[in-house]
Scaffold this active site. Structure first.
Site, PDB file in Angstrom:
ATOM      1  N   GLU A  81       0.861  -1.189   0.000  1.00 51.98           N
ATOM      2  CA  GLU A  81       0.000   0.000   0.000  1.00 51.98           C
ATOM      3  C   GLU A  81       0.895   1.236   0.000  1.00 51.98           C
ATOM      4  OE1 GLU A  81      -3.631   2.361   2.201  1.00 51.98           O
ATOM      5  OE2 GLU A  81      -2.094   1.444   3.442  1.00 51.98           O
ATOM      6  N   GLU A 114       5.100   5.172   3.344  1.00 53.58           N
ATOM      7  CA  GLU A 114       4.574   6.460   3.822  1.00 53.58           C
ATOM      8  C   GLU A 114       5.710   7.478   3.951  1.00 53.58           C
ATOM      9  OE1 GLU A 114       1.609   8.040   4.487  1.00 53.58           O
ATOM     10  OE2 GLU A 114       2.916   9.637   5.192  1.00 53.58           O
ATOM     11  N   ASP A 147      -2.893  11.996  -1.615  1.00 57.00           N
ATOM     12  CA  ASP A 147      -3.131  13.445  -1.524  1.00 57.00           C
ATOM     13  C   ASP A 147      -3.637  13.951  -2.879  1.00 57.00           C
ATOM     14  OD1 ASP A 147      -2.332  13.652   1.120  1.00 57.00           O
ATOM     15  OD2 ASP A 147      -0.223  13.891   0.580  1.00 57.00           O
ATOM     16  N   LYS A 149      -5.323  21.915  -6.607  1.00 55.16           N
ATOM     17  CA  LYS A 149      -5.043  23.057  -7.492  1.00 55.16           C
ATOM     18  C   LYS A 149      -4.335  22.554  -8.751  1.00 55.16           C
ATOM     19  CE  LYS A 149      -4.847  26.622  -4.035  1.00 55.16           C
ATOM     20  NZ  LYS A 149      -4.036  27.175  -2.984  1.00 55.16           N
ATOM     21  N   ASP A 157     -11.710  10.179  -3.443  1.00 55.77           N
ATOM     22  CA  ASP A 157     -12.989  10.895  -3.394  1.00 55.77           C
ATOM     23  C   ASP A 157     -12.950  12.079  -4.372  1.00 55.77           C
ATOM     24  OD1 ASP A 157     -10.957  11.926  -1.427  1.00 55.77           O
ATOM     25  OD2 ASP A 157     -12.320  13.625  -1.608  1.00 55.77           O
TER      26      ASP A 157
HETATM   27  C1  LIG Z   1      -4.705  11.710   2.343  1.00 54.59           C
HETATM   28  S1  LIG Z   1      -3.547  10.707   3.196  1.00 54.59           S
HETATM   29  C2  LIG Z   1      -4.316   9.090   3.098  1.00 54.59           C
HETATM   30  C3  LIG Z   1      -3.825   8.137   4.118  1.00 54.59           C
HETATM   31  C4  LIG Z   1      -4.493   6.745   4.121  1.00 54.59           C
HETATM   32  N1  LIG Z   1      -4.287   6.038   2.875  1.00 54.59           N
HETATM   33  C5  LIG Z   1      -5.961   6.854   4.438  1.00 54.59           C
HETATM   34  O1  LIG Z   1      -6.773   6.567   3.552  1.00 54.59           O
HETATM   35  O2  LIG Z   1      -6.294   7.229   5.570  1.00 54.59           O
HETATM   36  C6  LIG Z   1      -2.226  10.578   2.050  1.00 54.59           C
HETATM   37  C7  LIG Z   1      -0.942  10.061   2.658  1.00 54.59           C
HETATM   38  O3  LIG Z   1       0.010   9.863   1.618  1.00 54.59           O
HETATM   39  C8  LIG Z   1       1.300  10.234   2.082  1.00 54.59           C
HETATM   40  N2  LIG Z   1       2.084  10.524   0.861  1.00 54.59           N
HETATM   41  C9  LIG Z   1       1.932  11.578   0.035  1.00 54.59           C
HETATM   42  N3  LIG Z   1       2.760  11.499  -1.022  1.00 54.59           N
HETATM   43  C10 LIG Z   1       3.469  10.346  -0.850  1.00 54.59           C
HETATM   44  C11 LIG Z   1       4.493   9.711  -1.600  1.00 54.59           C
HETATM   45  N4  LIG Z   1       4.938  10.246  -2.735  1.00 54.59           N
HETATM   46  N5  LIG Z   1       5.011   8.551  -1.135  1.00 54.59           N
HETATM   47  C12 LIG Z   1       4.549   8.008   0.039  1.00 54.59           C
HETATM   48  N6  LIG Z   1       3.567   8.570   0.797  1.00 54.59           N
HETATM   49  C13 LIG Z   1       3.034   9.720   0.362  1.00 54.59           C
HETATM   50  C14 LIG Z   1       1.024  11.432   2.962  1.00 54.59           C
HETATM   51  O4  LIG Z   1       2.059  11.666   3.872  1.00 54.59           O
HETATM   52  C15 LIG Z   1      -0.283  10.997   3.640  1.00 54.59           C
HETATM   53  O5  LIG Z   1      -0.028  10.312   4.844  1.00 54.59           O
END
Ligand SMILES: C[S@@+](CC[C@H](N)C(=O)[O-])C[C@H]1O[C@@H](n2cnc3c(N)ncnc32)[C@H](O)[C@@H]1O
Length: 222
Positions: A51, A76, A126, A130, A162
């Site tokens: 994941e 992560e 994420d 924008k 979403d």
């Molecule tokens: C919106 S959160 C979603 C977390 C989890 N999947 C959930 O559904 O609760 C997005 C996560 O992706 C991590 N993230 C963002 N860009 C990433 C990357 N390039 N590689 C690894 N993690 C990343 C962020 O730090 C954040 O914890």
């Protein structure tokens, strides 16, 4: 164990790539580190499921607990969240779960062997809503190429969001990447997926705000 019990290991030393207590610190200088192979990272040799963007690991730990016959990897970027995944590993004694502190594309490109992963998941990456920030989204053509490379034949990729614009980007990127086919007919997503796993923190949040969720599923066919 609480998340804060995982001590940051680089206080007085330079950051370097290393493995310790089911955490792979993949953020620092490569040095002499060599990827040892999945079989050395887990006690049992079994299918590997990754994941990306695991956040606090709610969904991931639940899947790892419910599927002990797979080895799970959570990638992560933020160390605070790695600590939360680690505390779940410790408290539930999840020998089949490895937390990786690193950037998803970078770790994949540098270390993950070809045809070595059976399933890939990206839940609520994420969205970077924008337009000028869309380049930071993890689902990009080069990422899809890497995912195709590491997946075994018939391996699958699940992408959940979403965000309507990001969903369109996911479909665009994945349908253009040679060797993948969507498991769903047009528009290439479903909005309900019973049994997908316990709701992640973000799924819970978005559903409580009445947002629709899109599940995309692609298979490596070539
Ligand atoms: C919106 S959160 C979603 C977390 C989890 N999947 C959930 O559904 O609760 C997005 C996560 O992706 C991590 N993230 C963002 N860009 C990433 C990357 N390039 N590689 C690894 N993690 C990343 C962020 O730090 C954040 O914890």
């Amino acid at each position: 164990m609480r998340p804060k019990d995982l001590q940051y290991p680089f206080k007085d030393t330079p950051k370097r790539i290393m493995l310790d207590k089911q955490v792979w610190y993949a953020m620092g200088e490569e040095g002499e580190f060599q990827f040892p192979g999945w079989d050395r990272l887990f006690i049992a040799s079994q299918p590997v499921k990754i994941e990306y963007c695991s956040g606090n690991g709610l969904w991931l730990a639940e899947r790892a607990q419910n599927e002990p016959n797979a080895n799970w990897v959570g990638l992560e970027l933020k160390f605070d969240r790695i600590k939360k995944i680690w505390s779940k590993i410790e408290n539930r004694q999840l020998k089949n779960l490895l937390a990786v502190w690193g950037e998803g594309f970078d770790v994949t490109k540098r270390y993950i062997p070809d045809n070595s992963v059976s399933e890939v998941y990206v839940n609520f990456p994420d969205p970077w809503p924008k337009r000028r920030h869309a380049k930071y989204r993890i689902i990009q053509p080069l990422f899809a190429e890497q995912i195709h490379r590491i997946l075994q034949p018939e391996g699958t990729v699940s992408l959940v969001t979403d965000d309507v614009d990001y969903s369109k980007q996911m479909v665009r990127v994945m349908t253009k990447q040679p060797g993948f086919a969507s498991c769903y007919p047009e528009p290439y997503f479903v909005t309900e997926y019973p049994g997908y796993g316990t709701v992640s923190y973000f799924e819970d949040l978005w559903r409580s705000q009445g947002k629709g969720i899109r599940y995309h599923l692609f298979k490596k066919v070539l």
